[in-house]
Write a protein that holds these residues in place. Structure first.
Motif, PDB file in Angstrom:
ATOM      1  N   GLU A 151       0.879  -1.577  -0.410  1.00 43.00           N
ATOM      2  CA  GLU A 151       0.102  -0.284  -0.179  1.00 43.00           C
ATOM      3  C   GLU A 151       0.721   1.532   0.046  1.00 43.00           C
ATOM      4  N   GLU A 152       1.817   1.466   0.618  1.00 38.36           N
ATOM      5  CA  GLU A 152       3.010   1.864   1.041  1.00 38.36           C
ATOM      6  C   GLU A 152       3.326   2.743  -0.156  1.00 38.36           C
ATOM      7  N   LEU A 153       3.753   1.175  -1.264  1.00 38.00           N
ATOM      8  CA  LEU A 153       4.112   1.792  -2.415  1.00 38.00           C
ATOM      9  C   LEU A 153       3.724   2.460  -3.536  1.00 38.00           C
ATOM     10  N   ASP A 154       2.371   1.849  -3.278  1.00 39.41           N
ATOM     11  CA  ASP A 154       1.473   2.417  -4.526  1.00 39.41           C
ATOM     12  C   ASP A 154       1.278   3.938  -3.875  1.00 39.41           C
ATOM     13  N   GLU A 155       1.697   4.217  -2.968  1.00 38.91           N
ATOM     14  CA  GLU A 155       1.225   5.983  -2.124  1.00 38.91           C
ATOM     15  C   GLU A 155       2.109   6.749  -2.768  1.00 38.91           C
ATOM     16  N   ILE A 156       3.640   5.942  -3.048  1.00 38.81           N
ATOM     17  CA  ILE A 156       4.193   7.065  -3.533  1.00 38.81           C
ATOM     18  C   ILE A 156       4.522   7.021  -4.928  1.00 38.81           C
ATOM     19  N   LEU A 157       3.727   5.995  -5.633  1.00 29.92           N
ATOM     20  CA  LEU A 157       3.622   6.387  -6.928  1.00 29.92           C
ATOM     21  C   LEU A 157       2.465   7.310  -7.349  1.00 29.92           C
ATOM     22  N   GLU A 158       1.646   7.577  -6.605  1.00 35.16           N
ATOM     23  CA  GLU A 158       0.517   8.499  -6.337  1.00 35.16           C
ATOM     24  C   GLU A 158       1.118  10.323  -6.459  1.00 35.16           C
ATOM     25  N   ALA A 159       2.331   9.682  -5.271  1.00 31.55           N
ATOM     26  CA  ALA A 159       2.906  11.443  -4.960  1.00 31.55           C
ATOM     27  C   ALA A 159       3.799  11.525  -5.944  1.00 31.55           C
ATOM     28  N   MET A 160       4.729  10.069  -6.600  1.00 29.49           N
ATOM     29  CA  MET A 160       5.680  10.399  -7.752  1.00 29.49           C
ATOM     30  C   MET A 160       5.066  11.305  -8.738  1.00 29.49           C
ATOM     31  N   ASP A 178       1.912  13.184  -9.061  1.00 31.03           N
ATOM     32  CA  ASP A 178       1.516  14.068  -8.448  1.00 31.03           C
ATOM     33  C   ASP A 178       2.872  15.438  -8.460  1.00 31.03           C
ATOM     34  N   ASN A 179       4.316  14.737  -8.674  1.00 37.15           N
ATOM     35  CA  ASN A 179       5.660  15.580  -8.670  1.00 37.15           C
ATOM     36  C   ASN A 179       4.977  16.191  -7.506  1.00 37.15           C
ATOM     37  N   ASP A 180       5.239  15.981  -6.504  1.00 39.33           N
ATOM     38  CA  ASP A 180       4.979  16.443  -5.426  1.00 39.33           C
ATOM     39  C   ASP A 180       6.212  15.704  -4.477  1.00 39.33           C
ATOM     40  N   PRO A 181       6.738  17.006  -4.346  1.00 43.86           N
ATOM     41  CA  PRO A 181       8.157  16.802  -3.935  1.00 43.86           C
ATOM     42  C   PRO A 181       8.421  15.801  -1.697  1.00 43.86           C
ATOM     43  N   VAL A 182       6.601  16.958  -1.595  1.00 39.54           N
ATOM     44  CA  VAL A 182       6.787  16.443  -0.155  1.00 39.54           C
ATOM     45  C   VAL A 182       6.167  15.555   0.442  1.00 39.54           C
ATOM     46  N   ALA A 183       5.203  15.111  -0.584  1.00 37.94           N
ATOM     47  CA  ALA A 183       4.710  14.121  -0.118  1.00 37.94           C
ATOM     48  C   ALA A 183       5.476  12.596  -0.669  1.00 37.94           C
ATOM     49  N   ILE A 184       6.252  12.662  -1.426  1.00 35.67           N
ATOM     50  CA  ILE A 184       6.811  11.656  -1.909  1.00 35.67           C
ATOM     51  C   ILE A 184       7.973  11.715  -0.605  1.00 35.67           C
ATOM     52  N   ALA A 185       8.609  12.217   0.278  1.00 34.62           N
ATOM     53  CA  ALA A 185       9.570  12.612   1.070  1.00 34.62           C
ATOM     54  C   ALA A 185       8.962  12.180   2.625  1.00 34.62           C
ATOM     55  N   LEU A 226       6.571   4.222   4.249  1.00 34.98           N
ATOM     56  CA  LEU A 226       7.583   2.740   3.492  1.00 34.98           C
ATOM     57  C   LEU A 226       8.498   2.364   4.501  1.00 34.98           C
ATOM     58  N   LEU A 227       9.107   2.911   4.664  1.00 37.67           N
ATOM     59  CA  LEU A 227      10.710   2.872   5.684  1.00 37.67           C
ATOM     60  C   LEU A 227      10.236   2.330   6.941  1.00 37.67           C
ATOM     61  N   PHE A 228       9.004   2.709   7.459  1.00 37.35           N
ATOM     62  CA  PHE A 228       8.753   2.558   8.717  1.00 37.35           C
ATOM     63  C   PHE A 228       7.606   0.864   8.147  1.00 37.35           C
ATOM     64  N   SER A 229       6.638   0.718   7.838  1.00 32.09           N
ATOM     65  CA  SER A 229       6.292  -0.049   7.356  1.00 32.09           C
ATOM     66  C   SER A 229       7.228  -1.320   6.833  1.00 32.09           C
ATOM     67  N   VAL A 230       8.232  -1.202   6.521  1.00 28.43           N
ATOM     68  CA  VAL A 230       9.512  -2.812   6.260  1.00 28.43           C
ATOM     69  C   VAL A 230       9.779  -2.702   7.481  1.00 28.43           C
ATOM     70  N   VAL A 231      10.151  -1.560   8.470  1.00 29.88           N
ATOM     71  CA  VAL A 231      10.865  -1.922  10.034  1.00 29.88           C
ATOM     72  C   VAL A 231       9.226  -2.854  10.212  1.00 29.88           C
ATOM     73  N   ASN A 232       8.180  -2.583  10.287  1.00 32.80           N
ATOM     74  CA  ASN A 232       7.536  -3.305  10.750  1.00 32.80           C
ATOM     75  C   ASN A 232       7.055  -4.341  10.031  1.00 32.80           C
ATOM     76  N   LEU A 233       7.918  -5.009   8.887  1.00 40.65           N
ATOM     77  CA  LEU A 233       7.501  -6.055   9.062  1.00 40.65           C
ATOM     78  C   LEU A 233       8.920  -6.850   9.351  1.00 40.65           C
ATOM     79  N   ALA A 234      10.602  -6.157   9.375  1.00 42.97           N
ATOM     80  CA  ALA A 234      11.091  -7.428   9.920  1.00 42.97           C
ATOM     81  C   ALA A 234      10.999  -6.828  11.278  1.00 42.97           C
ATOM     82  N   ARG A 235      10.280  -6.686  11.940  1.00 45.19           N
ATOM     83  CA  ARG A 235      10.072  -7.271  13.332  1.00 45.19           C
ATOM     84  C   ARG A 235       9.229  -8.181  13.479  1.00 45.19           C
TER      85      ARG A 235
END
Length: 277
Positions: free
Chosen positions: A183-192, A194-201, A207-216
């Protein structure tokens, strides 16, 4: 062989205002912090590489950081190294009532053994009590209060999630977390799009937070996993560099396809070495 007392004396001499080392004299708590973090990572690096020949020296470097802070505090009349030892010893006795039920460090070793789950539960209860004691406003106490802000971001994410999980604010298993990563990957694609640098960051952070959760949930320490990935990347990139040196070709003259082929060769060689081992 030198002793701890010798090291404390050495530290005192280094900070002597008249005869000490100019560099050491001008240091403060804040200026030493980067060195402390570096030494801690060098200890971790030596352990991960199995470099036990140098581990003793790296541990000495890390211990020196504690001695340094203690010297600064002694000069300001705050505390001394002996107080640091007393503080951690008292804390560990308090947090291990299953080993020191009477609070006596030297009591006989005849205490019934608890299960690992019982130990973890009691540990968290004691830490919760300690957080309540430290809080200036108990009514505003949070489970997240003592998760250090200065931790590496991946490690802090894992700790924050683990704390929240203690009260049920957590996914039941790994598969829903994997869906969240997608889901977070899809939201990055949407932000890309829209060419929205703030939303992309912002979405990359999610995404990183979710990947940490997956690792845990997969019982993987994210900080250790990423350090391993960094080492793997460095090893393979160095292989590419050496391969190009052998053929006298600048990397800048190679196509991405050619570099990717060398990357694949590096992976194959690692796999062959691993299978032979």
């Amino acid at each position: 062989m030198y002793s701890l007392e010798d090291l404390l004396h050495l530290m005192s001499r280094l900070r002597d205002p008249q005869f000490g080392c100019p560099w050491d004299i001008k240091q403060t708590y804040a200026t030493i912090v980067p060195h402390t973090l570096e030494e801690a990572y060098e200890v971790a690096d030596a352990i991960e590489r199995g470099d036990f020949d140098h581990l003793q020296g790296e541990l000495g470097d890390l211990l020196f950081q504690v001695v340094y802070y203690s010297q600064l505090a002694r000069e300001e009349g705050r505390f001394e190294f002996a107080g640091v030892i007393d503080s951690i010893t008292r804390k560990l006795i308090r947090r291990h009532p299953h080993v020191f039920p009477t609070g006596d460090l030297y009591a006989p070793l005849d205490v019934p053994r608890l299960s690992e789950e019982q130990v973890k539960q009691r540990w968290e209860e004691i830490k919760a009590e300690e957080r309540a004691e430290k809080s200036v406003a108990p009514q505003q106490l949070s489970l997240l209060d003592d998760v250090p802000a200065a931790l590496p971001a991946l490690s802090r994410s894992a700790k924050l999630q683990k704390r929240a999980g203690q009260v049920g604010f957590d996914w039941p298993h790994a598969l829903p977390v994997l869906d969240k990563v997608r889901e977070e990957l899809d939201e990055i694609l949407e932000a890309m799009a829209d060419n929205d640098p703030v939303a992309i960051a912002d979405e990359v952070g999610d995404l990183l937070f979710s990947v940490v959760n997956l690792a845990r949930h997969l019982k993987v320490d994210p900080e250790t996993a990423l350090r391993g990935a960094n080492s793997k990347f460095e090893r393979r990139f160095r292989f590419i560099e050496q391969a190009l040196r052998d053929t006298h070709r600048p990397m800048e003259d190679c196509t991405l396809e050619e570099l990717d082929a060398l990357w694949g060769e590096a992976k194959r060689q690692e796999k062959n070495v691993s299978s032979c081992g």
